[in-house]
Scaffold this motif. Structure first.
Motif, short mmCIF file in Angstrom:
data_model
loop_
_atom_site.label_atom_id
_atom_site.label_comp_id
_atom_site.label_asym_id
_atom_site.label_seq_id
_atom_site.Cartn_x
_atom_site.Cartn_y
_atom_site.Cartn_z
N HIS A 185 -5.48 19.94 17.87
CA HIS A 185 -5.26 19.01 16.75
C HIS A 185 -6.37 17.99 16.82
O HIS A 185 -6.30 17.04 17.61
N VAL A 231 -7.66 17.53 8.77
CA VAL A 231 -7.29 18.02 10.09
C VAL A 231 -7.81 19.44 10.26
O VAL A 231 -7.76 20.25 9.34
N PHE A 248 -3.68 10.37 22.74
CA PHE A 248 -3.26 11.21 21.61
C PHE A 248 -3.39 12.68 21.98
O PHE A 248 -2.47 13.49 21.77
N HIS A 291 0.92 11.26 14.71
CA HIS A 291 0.21 10.14 14.08
C HIS A 291 1.19 9.01 13.74
O HIS A 291 0.91 7.84 13.98
N GLU A 305 1.51 15.75 12.62
CA GLU A 305 1.51 14.56 11.76
C GLU A 305 2.49 13.51 12.25
O GLU A 305 2.24 12.31 12.15
N HIS A 326 -7.62 10.90 16.81
CA HIS A 326 -7.94 12.20 17.43
C HIS A 326 -8.81 12.08 18.67
O HIS A 326 -8.72 12.92 19.57
ZN LIG Z 1 -4.39 14.48 13.00
#
Ligand SMILES: [Zn+2]
Length: 192
Positions: A178, A186, A160, A142, A139, A155
């Motif tokens: 992830h 998620v 990422f 993010h 998290e 994602h």
């Molecule tokens: Zn995520």
């Protein structure tokens, strides 16, 4: 204020309504209120994440008045965690150092590994502390992207996923995924 307290580094991570204080070694020093009002696994997971290179880098980055990252617990979350996209104004203010940017990271302390789905037991979170550390790391990735002004979806981005794989390796779970299909929930591979 005594000399020891004065040397502590205060960062903008907020748990149980209070800023998380780190000692000189980067270890979180949780307050009595934080210990009373948060799950032990969330705190130990936070400490474990904070000790990784990624955790140290992000804590250094978000340290200070420019950021306020509220870490909340919600046992009703579908997954292990969620970092809701902030308001557009917050994304746009990414490079405005005078603007205080607020983010929320929701961690589900009740989220467990499902027995029998753990295909690579040596490379998936084994304890609840490990699970919470991985959830927080995911998290916070993010939040890292939000803080660079990058809105969802994340994602599907190669950068990422590349950064997540590096973090997963640091945590000791190189096979941990992830990702999800629609960004609403998620999916941590092997956990459902
Ligand atoms: Zn995520």
């Amino acid at each position: 204020m005594n000399a020891f307290i004065a040397t502590l580094v205060t960062s903008a991570f907020i748990l149980a309504g209070e800023r998380v204080v780190f000692d000189g070694g980067g270890h979180p020093q949780f307050s009595e209120k934080q210990i009373r009002e948060t799950a032990a696994e969330v705190r130990s997971g936070f400490a474990r994440w904070a000790a990784t290179p990624n955790g140290r880098r992000l804590i250094a980055r978000f340290n200070g008045r420019e950021y306020a990252i509220v870490i909340a617990e919600d046992a009703w979350e579908e997954g292990a965690g969620r970092a809701p996209q902030p308001a557009l104004a917050t994304l746009v203010a990414a490079n405005d150092h005078a603007a205080v940017k607020g983010y929320v990271v929701i961690i589900n302390p009740e989220f467990r590994m499902t027995k029998g789905r753990n295909v690579f037991p040596s490379s998936q979170p084994a304890t609840q502390t490990d699970m919470m550390a991985a959830a927080l790391a995911g998290e916070m990735l993010h939040v890292d992207f939000y803080s660079r002004g990058i809105s969802l979806p994340h994602h599907g981005r190669s950068d990422f996923q590349r950064e997540w794989r590096a973090i997963a390796r640091e945590l000791g779970y190189p096979d941990m995924k992830h990702e999800d299909d629609d960004e609403r929930g998620v999916r941590y591979a092997g956990t459902r």
